[in-house]
Every structure is written in structure tokens, then in C-alpha cells.
Design a protein around this motif. Structure first.
Motif, short mmCIF file in Angstrom:
data_model
loop_
_atom_site.label_atom_id
_atom_site.label_comp_id
_atom_site.label_asym_id
_atom_site.label_seq_id
_atom_site.Cartn_x
_atom_site.Cartn_y
_atom_site.Cartn_z
N THR A 1 0.86 -1.20 0.00
CA THR A 1 0.00 0.00 0.00
C THR A 1 0.89 1.24 0.00
N GLU B 1 -12.94 3.44 8.26
CA GLU B 1 -12.56 2.44 7.26
C GLU B 1 -11.16 2.75 6.75
N ASP B 2 -10.54 1.72 6.14
CA ASP B 2 -9.22 1.86 5.54
C ASP B 2 -9.38 1.86 4.02
N ASN B 3 -8.66 2.74 3.35
CA ASN B 3 -8.69 2.81 1.89
C ASN B 3 -7.31 2.43 1.37
N ASP C 1 -8.90 -3.48 2.62
CA ASP C 1 -9.93 -2.49 2.96
C ASP C 1 -11.34 -3.05 2.79
N LYS D 1 -14.60 -4.45 4.17
CA LYS D 1 -15.19 -4.05 5.44
C LYS D 1 -15.38 -5.22 6.41
N TYR E 1 -11.98 -5.39 7.93
CA TYR E 1 -11.88 -4.23 8.84
C TYR E 1 -12.26 -4.62 10.26
#
Length: 475
Positions: free
Chosen positions: A141, A160-162, A319, A321, A324
Motif C-alpha cells: 500500500t 474504514e481503511d482505503n 480495505d 469491510k 476491517y
């Protein structure tokens, strides 16, 4: 403020006082004429329109191009707050990279039983083509956007993570440029950490991830799906500000085991490709055979070490969910430390007990698709009609594994400028993180998205939200 907020307000706190990060700004604001500020707000809109800062909203008909509303009241974060946030963000990003390496190699976290095997094996975002592939510098990433929400003085949560292709950084940069042009006096009296170095930092960070040792002679390019993509402005903006080429799939081909771009002097090899094309469309020989957006054979060149693709293919698993919901375990597994930044409590609808609870409390919860983004495909229970809840209940019962649910958080508010003065609106924050083999760089601030409708908790621009400049104070 003209409206009282029952939520934690970042300017006034939990009461009617004034928090210290906003002290100097409020002194300045109180000395300004409200009519002049409204004119400045109109000027900002003209500036954005002139610059072409638009995005596409996809509906039932053709894509609708719109201007993202910009609010001229900045969101202000103290240096102390930012220091704590950056420690948590860095810890999380390191864990995500370690997780991705593990998932595509020995899968120790699955062997340890910390994550269910099925969650990976049956996940559309898991890319078997990446098994055994090690990206240059072990970086998966290269660019990460971590969405944060605040509920109190010292209460921050990761929403959340992108980790695929996080967008919005061009708006962060243009928001600051607009504020600098319109209110230069503010920046002379309030010391704000700069964000303008981001394109140069991005260029350096990407070059450091090249498959060969190169510095100034590193060839970096940005791959865009084309002008019809909703984030095309950002693709062109970043290429321009990095001083690199903006290319489409038709501009690229495999030449002597390298990916090369067409130039007026022939084809030139690329070391690093910052792609804004989804995995599925990246290589028609390996993925979707109908794709005209990618480059035939690029995955073969990548696996052979001939090019760096940023972000690496297969990062979407990080990412997801559903994944997550396991991030606290992931952070602890790979760092040996408790997560500094907490997750929002999450129910995994794939689990029978969780599904039963969610179905019984749909009117209280926020329900999201595990692969969803942009505010699409979600239910905000407290704001939904009985008909909307009934329709969503049917979708949830048909494919429970496609959804997670979270409580409706008491998101913090930040003032926006209205006709009557300042009024509180809900916000989130997306800081941008650059990862290279030896360094993690977090730009001070990020993109603040604001729900412009009174009482709304949905900040996405595609759902009527706007943006603000985010100030991190020099302290």
C-alpha cells in the motif's frame, strides 16, 4: 454559533465555550463582516469551477458532473492531537502491509486462527495471482487513506481503511491553495503546517519503491481509466504536480520485458506505475478479457520484477469491510501492540447471531456493503423510511455475507458558514499516508468531508457532502 449542537463540537467542545485550537481563528472571525465572508465563499466556488474541480455522480441515467461544495471555515486540529493520530495511523498502516505480505505468502494469521480462512478464500478482493509475489521493498500500500471520525475530546475511531486507490488528495491541496489566496492574513497570524509538499513527497516515495535503484532518473507515470472516470481531475492533477506522464492503457505496451509508454521519441520504459485502474481491468490477459483500460501482460512483467505497480494488485483485501472488523487483531498480531486507534464496533452479518441482532435493530444501525464505497449501497437506519428499511432487510437476508453493520455514531461537528452565521455540521477526516521501504510520511491534515445538510451523517460528496481545509497547528 447560530445553531446549538448536541454533539461534541470541535470549536466549542461539549458546551458553549471555545476550544483552544480555534482561539485565534475565532478572534479573527469575530472581527470580520459576515457579508464579506459570504462573498469570499462565492469567490471560492468560482475558483473551483474555473479550475475544473468536479466529480461525477452516477445515477440511473448518465453520469452527472458536479462541483464539490467547499466551506471556507477551516477544521482545526492541535499539534498534540495530530501527534497522537499519526502514531496510530502509522501503526495501522504497518500492520496492513504486514498482513498483505502474510496473506499472499505463509498465511500465518490464518494458521493461528485469528481470521477465518473462508473470509480470505471466498473473498472477491483476494487475488490468487499475487500468491508468492513480493513487491519491491515489501510495500503493498504505497498510498493509503485512513478515514477517521471523532466522538469526543480524545475519542477518535477508524471508520474504514482505503488501501486500493484512495482518492481526494487533490481536493485537500486545492482547498489549501484556495484558503491561502483568499485569507493570506490568517496564515500570517496562525501557524499552520503545510500540505503543499504532497506531490513532491509522493514522487519521491514512489521512486523509492522502484524495482531498480534510481533517483532522479526514475520514470514514474500515472495510469488513468480516462476522462470519463469520476476522479479524472485528480489523476491529471497529480501527474501534473509530480511532473510525470498521465497515461491510459492504450499508451502502454510490453517492450523487452518492461512496460513502456509511447512518446514522441519512441517507447520509454516505466519504473513505477501509479495506477488508478481497478484490479479487474488492469490486465485483460490475466483478469477481465474485455477490459480496454489496462495493459495486456502487465501482471507477467510485474511478477517478474520488471515494474512497480502502486498500489500493488490484491491490496483490496485489506480495505474489505469484513476484514476491517478484525483490524484490532491484525494490528496486535503483526506489531505485538494493542491498536492505538480503535475500530467502530462492527457486526459481521455473515455470522448468524450478528445477523439476527442487525435485523432486529435496522432502524438504529448503519449497514454497509463489504466492498461498497462512496456512500452507495448503505442504509442509515435512523434516517431511513420504513419502506427503505424493508427493502434493505430483504437484501440483507438474501446475501448476509455482503454486509456489516455499525452503531450510528455521534460524529463530531465543525462549524460551516451559513446565511445566518456559523452552524455545526458533521465531519470525518481522511489523512493521506505515503509508504516507502524506509519511511512512512503522513501529510499534516488530510481531507475533511462535511455533511452540509443539517442533521445528516453522510459526508460523501456523491451524497451531497462538501469539503473543508484541514489545519494542523504548529505546536
Amino acid at each position: 454559533m447560530t445553531e446549538h449542537s448536541p454533539f461534541f463540537d470541535e470549536m466549542s467542545g461539549s458546551g458553549a465555550g471555545l476550544r483552544s485550537p480555534y482561539g485565534r481563528y475565532r478572534d479573527w472571525f469575530d472581527g470580520e463582516d459576515l457579508r464579506d465572508l459570504r462573498k469570499k465563499s462565492t469567490e471560492a466556488e468560482r475558483f473551483f469551477r474555473r479550475t475544473g474541480i468536479t466529480f461525477n455522480v452516477y445515477g440511473a441515467d448518465e453520469a452527472d458532473e458536479r462541483l464539490i461544495p467547499f466551506d471556507i471555515v477551516p477544521r482545526i486540529i492541535s499539534g498534540r492531537e495530530w501527534s497522537k493520530l499519526t502514531k496510530g495511523i502509522e501503526q495501522r498502516v504497518r500492520a496492513i502491509n504486514a498482513f498483505l505480505y502474510d496473506i499472499y505468502h505463509r498465511q500465518e494469521i490464518l494458521r493461528a486462527g485469528r481470521i477465518p480462512v473462508d473470509l480470505i478464500a471466498r473473498n472477491d478482493a483476494f487475488l490468487p495471482h499475487m500468491i508468492g509475489v513480493t513487491p519491491p521493498g515489501n510495500v503493498y500500500t504505497h498510498i493509503v487513506g485512513v478515514d477517521l471520525v471523532r466522538t469526543g475530546e480524545d475519542e477518535f475511531f477508524v471508520l474504514e481503511d482505503n488501501a486500493r486507490t484512495p482518492s481526494g488528495v487533490s481536493y485537500m491541496l486545492e482547498n489549501r491553495e484556495t484558503m491561502l489566496q483568499m485569507f493570506p492574513e490568517l496564515f500570517s497570524r496562525i501557524r499552520v503546517q503545510p500540505v503543499q509538499n504532497y506531490p513532491l513527497d509522493l514522487r519521491r516515495s514512489l521512486a523509492a519503491c522502484a524495482p531498480r535503484v534510481c533517483t532522479e532518473d526514475c520514470t514514474v507515470a500515472v495510469l488513468t481509466p480516462g476522462i470519463h472516470n469520476s476522479a479524472y481531475f485528480e489523476h491529471a492533477f497529480l501527474a501534473d504536480h509530480m511532473g510525470v506522464e498521465l497515461v491510459e492503457g492504450t499508451d502502454l505496451r510490453v517492450v523487452d520485458g518492461k512496460i513502456a509508454m509511447r512518446t514522441t521519441e519512441g517507447y520509454k520504459a516505466i519504473d513505477v506505475l501509479y495506477r488508478r485502474v481497478d484490479d479487474e481491468f488492469l490486465d485483460p490477459l490475466n483478469f477481465n478479457p474485455d477490459s480496454v483500460l489496462g495493459v495486456p501482460g502487465i501482471m507477467d512483467v510485474y511478477r517478474a520484477g520488471g515494474i512497480t505497480i502502486a498500489n500493488a494488485p490484491g491490496t483490496g483485501i485489506a480495505d474489505d469491510k469484513a476484514i476491517y472488523s478484525y483490524m484490532p487483531d491484525i494490528v496486535e498480531f503483526y506489531t505485538g501492540e494493542k491498536a492505538i486507534l480503535q475500530n467502530v464496533p462492527t457486526w459481521r452479518c455473515s455470522e448468524a447471531d450478528a445477523l439476527a441482532y442487525v435485523l432486529d435493530h435496522l432502524d438504529e444501525l448503519v449497514v454497509k456493503e463489504v466492498h461498497g464505497s462512496g456512500g452507495y449501497g448503505m442504509l442509515v437506519g435512523p434516517a431511513a423510511s420504513k419502506k427503505e428499511i424493508a427493502a434493505f432487510r430483504a437484501k440483507l437476508q438474501a446475501k448476509p455475507g455482503n454486509y456489516i453493520a455499525q452503531p450510528t455514531l455521534a460524529l463530531s461537528t465543525v462549524p460551516i458558514l451559513t446565511q445566518k452565521g456559523l452552524a455545526p455540521r458533521h465531519v470525518d477526516l481522511r489523512p493521506f499516508v505515503l509508504v516507502s521501504p524506509n519511511q512512512i510520511t503522513i501529510t499534516p491534515g488530510g481531507l475533511t468531508r462535511v455533511a452540509l445538510k443539517r442533521g445528516s451523517l453522510v459526508v460523501n460528496s456523491s451524497q451531497g457532502g462538501g469539503t473543508k481545509d484541514t489545519w494542523v497547528l504548529e505546536e
